[in-house]
Design a protein around this motif. Structure first.
Motif, short mmCIF file in Angstrom:
data_model
loop_
_atom_site.label_atom_id
_atom_site.label_comp_id
_atom_site.label_asym_id
_atom_site.label_seq_id
_atom_site.Cartn_x
_atom_site.Cartn_y
_atom_site.Cartn_z
N ARG A 1 4.24 13.45 3.98
CA ARG A 1 3.81 13.17 2.60
C ARG A 1 4.20 14.31 1.68
N ASP B 1 0.61 4.00 -8.35
CA ASP B 1 0.72 4.83 -7.14
C ASP B 1 -0.20 6.05 -7.15
N ASP C 1 -4.91 11.53 -2.09
CA ASP C 1 -4.95 12.99 -2.25
C ASP C 1 -5.29 13.36 -3.70
N PHE D 1 3.07 14.24 -1.58
CA PHE D 1 2.19 14.03 -2.73
C PHE D 1 1.95 15.33 -3.47
N ASN E 1 -0.70 -0.30 -6.82
CA ASN E 1 -0.75 0.48 -5.57
C ASN E 1 -1.79 1.60 -5.61
N CYS F 1 -3.02 4.60 -2.52
CA CYS F 1 -2.05 4.70 -1.44
C CYS F 1 -2.18 6.05 -0.73
N GLY F 2 -1.64 6.12 0.48
CA GLY F 2 -1.65 7.37 1.24
C GLY F 2 -2.67 7.34 2.35
N SER F 3 -3.52 8.33 2.34
CA SER F 3 -4.45 8.58 3.45
C SER F 3 -5.50 7.48 3.59
N SER F 4 -6.11 7.43 4.78
CA SER F 4 -7.14 6.43 5.06
C SER F 4 -8.52 6.88 4.61
N ASN G 1 -2.56 8.23 -5.55
CA ASN G 1 -2.82 8.30 -4.11
C ASN G 1 -4.18 8.93 -3.80
N ARG H 1 -8.29 -0.58 -0.23
CA ARG H 1 -8.94 -1.83 -0.67
C ARG H 1 -10.04 -2.24 0.31
N SER I 1 -4.50 7.41 8.55
CA SER I 1 -3.49 6.45 8.10
C SER I 1 -2.24 6.43 8.97
N PHE J 1 -3.54 -2.95 -4.56
CA PHE J 1 -4.11 -1.77 -3.92
C PHE J 1 -3.41 -1.51 -2.58
N ALA J 2 -3.47 -0.25 -2.14
CA ALA J 2 -3.09 0.04 -0.76
C ALA J 2 -4.12 -0.63 0.15
N ARG J 3 -3.66 -1.14 1.30
CA ARG J 3 -4.52 -1.95 2.17
C ARG J 3 -5.78 -1.21 2.60
N ILE J 4 -5.64 0.02 3.11
CA ILE J 4 -6.80 0.71 3.68
C ILE J 4 -7.82 1.01 2.57
N ASN K 1 0.15 -4.45 3.24
CA ASN K 1 -0.42 -5.59 3.98
C ASN K 1 0.56 -6.21 4.97
#
Lengths: 174, 428
Positions: free
Chosen positions: B391, A15, A19, B393, A65, A68-71, A17, A97, B122, A92-95, B191
């Motif tokens: 978030r 995880d 950030d 984080f 993961n 993860c988090g922001s795009s 992220n 990856r 996101s 991985f987080a989708r975005i 996903n």
């Protein structure tokens, strides 16, 4: 194509992220190169020092993961400008990856036992990895041993790596 | 075998499938802000491709740092502003007319049932509240979206939540989504699309549905989705009234954006949420969630009410109802950021701004600012924030800071007490 061979940085945590990979305060930069000193600046991992541990590395191996988090594509860019073009993880987080492949970089999912094997046998050693794109093989070696690990990525992913990213492919095809 | 709403939207927008499980979709909306778009713009300019596929389908806003705090953020705004002008993007929201992207774009009626939406952010999953497929993407996907009006996706499986029962007084959509993320974990919907259905969602306002869908990404989800119904039609009516003879006609048209009864799901959760308590996060991951009761007494330094999760008028009304006639603790500071100028105006007319100010809150202009530690309320090392954002984080609201995510009601009560509290003030 980018360089997919080099020294490995092991990040033994799940995880991680975006950030942590590149804090939001640096998102005011408008060039990728400006992100270079800040990669993994806020990573919460005992003993990790982002000023020393990243130098000369090309591949990251981590757990679940990742990204993860922001795009923010600033995360792959911060890796890229530091010469890191490959991340191996359980997932991985989708975005994140997709951002890696969109930049012509590798984000390779490996089963947990293979990631465990790499951590158990190679972390703490001077490890080198090379991705053989044609044979779908990861060649891993340290001064006194070597192994070959199979991997699988989709045709789309592979095409983006070969084309150097999504912009070039999309411009030709859409 | 029936289809999910996401499958139906994919079918209606698929340009082609160039590789196995690679669906290139036609886009109805490409949303842009000043943090992730400028590098796409400068790259397009460098490639000699400074153009857009359709200026009416692209909407842009300056929201993350506004007004600009320094030369760099001023430059980001300038790049976006000049690009919008050059490319005749009429719906560009500059300082004074700008608000948090995922609040202002729905408010302007830009998202409709069945749409495909991308943005370099996101929390774009928020717009699924309208029965759309809305996904956050990176700058390269955004750049291709701007240029070609397409985006590639792997097919998302769907997790369905059937939410039955009735939320107790003082328990809100935020408490529910925190509970759901705790169930799914931060990686549990990666996903995948998350469908929110059931009588609990049927009874929710669009604002509450947006709060639910907004945090789908915190479980890894590609998009949250609610089925369109009369609540959706009512919200959109001023924008769609010329397209339909009646609200019923609009509802009939939009009703096709609903999953079939025999659609295939990755997993279905059936939950009765009648006993759900107010929830709050601990630690640095949004799936680390406890009841407020378990966290009672945790001292905080700052309270923040705002963001694309909970900065809408409903959220401000809830917080103000708790704060009315009260003062925040001398030991804390508190900030409220109405998410859009329209929300700010409504809050002013309804007397909510006065309640916040009398209680000792700082009222800021609409901006994302503090949520991601960029401006307007950044934490110092070791400080703790009770926040209605999305978030928690490590370092999210400022290096060395700790964020506890909670509902606007819990945040308001926490401001009064100076520590996290499960208060009768908001549970009637």
């Amino acid at each position: 194509m980018k360089n997919f061979k080099g020294k490995v940085l092991f990040l033994d945590r799940s995880d991680i992220n975006t950030d942590e990979i590149i804090p939001a305060k640096y998102l005011t930069e408008i060039t990728k190169e400006a992100l270079k000193p800040y990669l993994l600046e806020d990573l919460s991992l005992p003993g990790f020092d982002n000023t020393d541990d990243i130098k000369g590395k090309t591949v990251v191996i981590t757990r679940e993961n990742f990204g993860c988090g922001s795009s923010r594509e600033h995360a792959p860019w911060a890796l890229e400008v530091n010469g890191i073009n490959v991340v191996l993880a359980e997932n991985f987080a989708r975005i994140f990856r997709q951002n890696m492949y969109n930049c012509g970089m590798f984000a390779i999912d490996l089963p947990k036992e293979k990631i465990d094997f790499l951590f158990d046998n190679y972390s703490g050693e001077d490890t080198t990895i090379e991705i053989d794109l044609e044979k779908d093989l990861i060649l891993v070696s340290s001064p006194n041993k070597s192994d070959v690990i199979e991997f699988k990525v989709g045709e789309f992913d592979k095409t983006l790596v070969k084309e150097g990213g999504w912009i070039g492919y999309a411009d030709k095809n859409y | 075998m029936g289809k999910t709403i996401a499958e139906k939207i994919f079918d209606a927008h698929r340009v082609n499938e160039p590789f196995p499980d690679t669906h290139v979709l036609r886009l109805d909306r490409v949303f842009c802000h000043e943090i992730t778009t400028p590098i796409a713009i400068t790259d397009l300019m460098a490639r000699g491709m400074d153009r857009v596929f359709d200026p009416t389908k692209i909407k842009a806003v300056i929201d993350h740092v506004t007004p600009a705090k320094d030369s760099k953020t001023a430059e980001q705004g300038k790049i976006l502003r000049e690009w919008a002008r050059r490319n005749e993007i009429k719906d560009f929201f500059d300082i004074g007319r700008n608000g948090v992207c995922h609040a202002i774009f729905p408010e302007k009626g830009f998202v409709r049932p069945g749409y495909t939406v991308i943005m370099g952010d996101s929390h774009t999953c928020t717009h699924g509240a309208f029965g759309a497929f809305a996904a956050g993407v990176g700058t390269t996907d955004l750049e291709v979206g701007i240029l070609k009006g397409v985006c590639a996706f792997h097919f998302p499986k769907t997790i369905k939540f059937e939410l039955e029962g009735k939320l107790k007084p003082g328990v809100y959509a935020k408490d529910l989504i925190l509970f759901i993320i705790n169930q799914l974990t931060v990686n549990g919907a990666t996903n995948m699309v998350i469908e929110f259905t059931g009588s609990v969602v049927d009874e929710m306002s669009m604002e509450s549905r947006m709060t639910l869908c907004n945090m789908a990404i915190e479980a890894g989800g590609t998009s949250g989705i609610c089925y369109p119904d009369m609540v959706t039609v009512d919200y959109l009516w001023e924008f769609i009234k010329d397209e339909f003879d009646s609200k019923e006609a609009a509802l009939e048209e939009y009703s096709k954006w609903k999953s079939d009864d025999d659609a295939e799901y990755e997993k279905i959760y059936k939950l009765d949420i009648s006993n759900l308590e107010p929830m709050v996060t601990f630690g640095y991951k949004p799936d680390q969630v406890k009841s407020v009761k378990e966290m009672e007494g945790t001292k905080v330094d700052q309270i923040y009410v705002g963001s694309c999760t909970n900065g809408r008028i409903e959220d401000l009304r809830i917080a103000a109802s708790v704060l009315k006639g009260k003062r925040i603790s001398d030991d804390v500071r508190a900030i409220v950021s109405p998410a859009t100028p329209a929300i700010y105006s409504m809050a002013l007319k309804e007397g909510l701004i006065e309640i916040f100010q009398d209680a000792g809150f700082c009222v800021t202009n609409p901006t994302c600012g503090a949520c991601l530690g960029m401006s307007n309320g950044v934490l110092a090392d070791g400080e703790v924030c009770a926040s209605t954002t999305n978030r928690n984080f490590n370092g999210r609201m400022g290096k060395g800071g700790m964020v506890h995510l909670m509902s606007p009601a819990t945040a308001a009560a926490t401001a009064i007490e100076g520590k996290i509290v499960n208060s009768e003030l908001y549970q009637g």
